[in-house]
Design an enzyme around this catalytic site. Structure first.
Site, short mmCIF file in Angstrom:
data_model
loop_
_atom_site.label_atom_id
_atom_site.label_comp_id
_atom_site.label_asym_id
_atom_site.label_seq_id
_atom_site.Cartn_x
_atom_site.Cartn_y
_atom_site.Cartn_z
N THR A 172 4.04 14.63 15.95
CA THR A 172 2.67 16.01 16.54
C THR A 172 3.74 16.21 18.04
OG1 THR A 172 0.43 14.92 15.98
CG2 THR A 172 1.63 15.47 18.47
N ARG A 200 -10.48 16.62 8.29
CA ARG A 200 -10.03 15.94 9.74
C ARG A 200 -10.03 15.94 10.87
NH1 ARG A 200 -5.80 13.72 12.51
NH2 ARG A 200 -6.11 11.79 12.75
N GLY A 202 -7.68 15.22 14.92
CA GLY A 202 -7.54 14.10 15.81
C GLY A 202 -7.58 14.03 17.05
N ASP A 203 -6.81 13.68 17.85
CA ASP A 203 -7.27 13.22 18.90
C ASP A 203 -6.00 15.21 19.40
OD1 ASP A 203 -4.90 12.13 18.40
OD2 ASP A 203 -4.18 12.00 20.23
N THR A 223 0.44 11.78 21.62
CA THR A 223 0.62 11.30 19.93
C THR A 223 0.50 9.68 19.71
OG1 THR A 223 2.27 11.59 18.75
CG2 THR A 223 3.03 11.46 20.47
N GLY A 224 0.07 10.14 17.94
CA GLY A 224 0.23 8.22 17.84
C GLY A 224 -1.64 8.89 16.79
N GLY A 226 -4.54 9.17 16.00
CA GLY A 226 -5.55 9.87 16.74
C GLY A 226 -7.50 9.22 17.29
N1 ASP Z 1 -2.59 11.96 17.31
C1 ASP Z 1 -2.50 12.59 15.50
C2 ASP Z 1 -3.29 12.97 15.14
O1 ASP Z 1 -3.77 11.77 14.75
C3 ASP Z 1 -1.31 12.46 15.16
C4 ASP Z 1 0.21 12.55 16.06
O2 ASP Z 1 -0.13 12.36 16.69
O3 ASP Z 1 1.28 12.41 14.31
O4 ASP Z 1 -4.31 13.73 14.54
#
Ligand code: ASP
Length: 305
Positions: A172, A200, A202-203, A223-224, A226
């Site tokens: 991300t 779906r 994410g965050d 990022t991470g 979510g």
């Molecule tokens: N945070 C993002 C999600 O969960 C994924 C990512 O950070 O790569 O959609």
């Protein structure tokens, strides 16, 4: 009084393999340069984060725009948010399938719509009405991701996927910036997680979770994985700590510690306040980042502080 501008970007937090490190570094440096140029041309912090994120959406290295992870039906579904710290105006899109640059659609929502968030077809219609080209979903799909999904699905039954493991790739992208007027902004854009269920979110595109900006607190992009991040409303959590007097450097590190301690999450964050103080933190082995201030230009794939 003119304030010294700042741009900070990230390109995802995970165990970026050595052979992919250079591509990530180039990508975040190009994004940082685009954000800086926008400020140099007299643009706002909002312009800077939009331009920085567009560069990374256009770069197939990252999980944003073309080249994103595929959902379990083999489609790209994109989410993005952009937010302006001076006014708290924000624009978000979720689950869009026909936009190369979802952050541009998010910006249109911010500036042209009384609403804040659009999903799917409605988001695409609004983008098209404001002059953004729509593309086919196939135009966003690259062979690398088709192979990645096939490989994942072939082994899904025998794997016990550790959804929180830092080895799972998270590419991300996000940016935070401070302009000469002293205004801050943030933007985050993503293709989400590999093999996600259709629909779906994410965050990344949720206000206060993957992205937040308020001149009175701070601008943040995360990022991470979510799901843990959104449960903690982590971007706002960190920004509020800056408002209570903590340095962004400290607040970013604390936020990532909190993510691990409270919900066993892995990820990273960039954080910037309206005084130009910044924090970059991650608890994954690596996170691609780049920053530029009047005095410093640097980038890396590992940094805490
Ligand atoms: N945070 C993002 C999600 O969960 C994924 C990512 O950070 O790569 O959609």
């Amino acid at each position: 009084m003119s304030i010294d501008p700042v741009v900070v970007v990230h390109g995802g937090a995970w165990a970026i393999p050595d052979e992919m490190a250079e591509a990530h570094l180039n990508g975040v440096r190009n994004a940082m340069a685009a954000g800086w140029q926008a400020l140099h041309r007299g643009g706002s912090a909002l312009d800077a984060v939009e331009e920085a994120v567009v560069v990374m959406e256009d770069d197939e290295t990252f999980d944003a725009g073309r080249g994103s992870f595929l959902n379990r039906e083999g489609k790209v579904q994109l989410d993005a948010l952009i937010m302006e710290g001076a006014t708290l105006r924000a624009g978000g899109v979720g689950c869009v399938e026909h936009l190369r640059n979802p952050v541009r659609a998010a910006r249109k929502i911010l500036s042209e719509s009384p609403h804040v968030y659009f999903v799917g077809e409605g988001a695409e219609r609004l983008a098209a009405e404001h002059g953004l080209p729509l593309c086919k979903n196939e135009d966003l799909i690259i062979p690398r991701e088709v192979a990645r999904l096939r490989e994942f699905q072939a082994h899904a039954a025998e794997q016990k996927p550790d959804l929180f493991a830092p080895a799972v790739s998270h590419d991300t992208v996000g940016a935070v910036a401070l302009d000469r007027n002293g205004d801050i902004a943030a933007a985050t854009s993503t293709g989400g997680t590999l093999n996600k269920a259709p629909g779906r979110l994410g965050d990344s595109s949720l206000i206060g979770c993957g992205c937040y900006a308020d001149n009175k607190t701070a601008a943040a992009s995360t990022t991470g994985w979510g799901e843990p991040i959104m449960k903690l409303v982590l971007a706002k959590w960190a920004a509020d700590r800056v408002a209570s007097g903590n340095l962004p450097e400290w607040a970013a590190a604390e936020a990532i510690n909190y993510l691990k301690a409270r919900v066993n999450g892995h990820g990273g964050m960039i954080l910037l306040d309206a005084r130009g103080r910044l924090g970059i933190a991650h608890n994954t082995p690596r996170m691609a980042w780049a920053l530029k201030t009047v005095k410093e230009e640097s980038s890396g794939i590992n940094r805490n502080g």
